[in-house]
Design an enzyme around this catalytic site. Structure first.
Site, PDB file in Angstrom:
ATOM      1  N   ARG A 163       0.633  -1.327  -0.170  1.00 55.84           N
ATOM      2  CA  ARG A 163       0.057   0.063  -0.045  1.00 55.84           C
ATOM      3  C   ARG A 163       0.883   1.306  -0.077  1.00 55.84           C
ATOM      4  NH1 ARG A 163      -2.317  -3.291  -1.262  1.00 55.84           N
ATOM      5  NH2 ARG A 163      -4.170  -4.323  -0.374  1.00 55.84           N
ATOM      6  N   SER A 176     -10.929  -0.101   3.565  1.00 49.15           N
ATOM      7  CA  SER A 176     -10.161  -0.238   4.595  1.00 49.15           C
ATOM      8  C   SER A 176      -9.538   0.881   5.319  1.00 49.15           C
ATOM      9  CB  SER A 176      -9.001  -1.032   4.493  1.00 49.15           C
ATOM     10  OG  SER A 176      -9.389  -2.416   3.855  1.00 49.15           O
ATOM     11  N   GLU A 215      -5.248   4.224   6.362  1.00 49.31           N
ATOM     12  CA  GLU A 215      -4.761   4.029   4.912  1.00 49.31           C
ATOM     13  C   GLU A 215      -5.218   5.229   4.135  1.00 49.31           C
ATOM     14  OE1 GLU A 215      -5.796   0.110   3.136  1.00 49.31           O
ATOM     15  OE2 GLU A 215      -6.633   1.482   1.532  1.00 49.31           O
TER      16      GLU A 215
END
Ligand code: FAD
Length: 385
Positions: free
Chosen positions: A171, A261, A377
């Protein structure tokens, strides 16, 4: 340019205040016109979140403060896909930054091109996928991206960044690391993917993710050649699995009014596992630069086990989140999804601050219970966790 737009109308969590200026770029040239008038500010200015520019794709990984954004929003809305054959079994696909990501995946599956199928159902625009190396069900875009063309605000010109230059991680990418408090140095204009195709039935890449393999009737431990399935079946199965977790946008379903998320899965040194319960799920995550073995933990599991289960924050959710008067944390306006503990959701009337309050409560419970600090995130603009 138009004024008086509200971020809540352009983000999947449906929160965020007004922006002072707003441009919808319907072509790359229109985007470049705006970018030329917003060079990269000094680092000290960027660090305080005072950039004059906010680049917007689909708004699915973004939380903007309730006060809004005092600069200019540049909404990338130009689309287009062009394909160039590479030898007999590959195709390079150049996709414009504003192209809806799931339409790109659908386009490739329909044409029997292999490589993006497990990334079905992820909201947002193609230009954003390299930024956080978008991934799901065992693959991520670093495996297929050849290069991106980006506007470098530091030099005021377009540059080509190869897969190597992008230094992808979990990520993460150089694009994300060079963004400071939401202020990007590089703005992606187009992305090139290399996809493969074979003669005969169009099959997926070997399925690595056990849950997906099982749903497809494949043995997750079988060798690569026995873990392929028809591309369109993989896409449909991924969409089904995601919908059950509230991870496919659906205006009727508040569990999908989120940024997906909210936390990344923590990566810790294997030695640190000794401080966690034996039953803690863990996945190998390679080694650190100084040679220590690393493991990835499940943020969803940690949150759940810390007492913040599904629906945490609702009046009828887990007890810890019911609030003193039993009305739910922040009056139940925001809560963890009732389908997945990793999504912080807007139940209809939430503000950015409401979502952050629920996220903070989950983060603090995990830290108090396990000594692990979860990190957000989504990109936070003008607000903090
Ligand atoms: C229901 C749901 C499910 C999700 N599932 C997943 C998943 O499975 N896997 C996953 O990885 N993510 C997932 N996400 C997160 C999100 O969809 C992805 O990160 C997506 O790529 C964000 O794209 P966007 O266009 O909406 O970006 P935005 O939210 O518009 O922007 C996010 C950040 O990227 C920057 N940015 C956007 N476009 C560009 C550009 N062209 N150049 C430079 N910077 C840019 C923005 O300035 C901002 O900082 C999910 C989100 C939701 C709501």
């Amino acid at each position: 340019m138009s004024t008086a737009q509200i971020l809540a109308d352009h983000t999947t969590a449906r929160v965020g205040g007004p922006a002072a200026e707003w441009t919808v770029a319907r072509s790359e040239a229109e985007a470049v016109d705006v970018l030329q008038t917003h060079p990269l500010p000094e680092e000290s200015v960027r660090a305080t979140g005072q950039d004059t520019l906010l680049v917007l794709g689909g708004g699915s990984n973004l939380l903007v403060s309730d006060r809004g954004f005092s600069g200019a929003v540049l909404q990338l809305a130009f689309s287009g896909i062009s394909a160039e054959p590479i030898g007999d079994d590959a195709v390079d696909l150049q996709v414009a930054a504003g192209h809806d990501w799931d339409s790109v995946v659908a386009w490739t599956v329909e044409r029997g091109l292999c490589g993006l199928e497990t990334l079905s159902g992820i909201p947002g625009a193609a230009g954003a996928v390299p930024v956080q190396n978008v991934g799901a069900y065992g693959s991520d875009v670093s495996e297929t991206i050849v290069q991106v063309r980006a506007w470098d605000r530091a030099v005021g010109d377009a540059v080509v960044l190869t897969n190597d230059d992008l230094k992808f991680g979990y990520r993460d990418s150089m694009l994300k690391r060079s963004t400071i408090s939401g202020s990007p140095r590089y703005v992606v204009l187009s992305v090139t993917f290399r996809l493969t195709h074979q003669p005969g039935p169009a099959l997926s890449a070997p399925v690595r993710y056990a849950e997906l393999a099982r749903a497809l009737g494949l043995d997750p431990t079988a060798e690569d050649s026995a873990r392929r399935a028809p591309l369109d079946q993989v896409r449909r199965t991924v969409l089904d699995l995601r919908a059950k977790k509230g991870m496919v946008l659906n205006a009727e379903d508040h569990d999908t009014w989120s940024t997906g998320s909210f936390f990344t899965n923590p990566i810790i040194a294997q030695a640190q596992l000794a401080t966690l319960p034996e039953r803690t799920p863990r996945f190998s995550a390679g080694t650190s630069r100084d040679g220590q073995a690393l493991v990835k933990l499940s943020a969803a599991w940690l949150i759940d086990q810390a007492g913040c289960g599904k629906g945490f924050g609702l009046p009828d959710g887990p007890e810890l989140g019911r609030g003193a008067a039993g009305a739910g944390l922040v009056g139940g306006r925001a809560a963890l999804s009732t389908k997945h503990t990793l999504a912080v959701t807007n139940r209809g009337e939430a503000s950015t601050e409401d979502l952050l309050t629920v996220a903070r409560a989950a983060r603090d419970r995990v830290r108090d219970t396990f000594g692990i600090t979860l990190h957000p995130e989504p990109v936070l603009i003008g607000c903090e966790l």
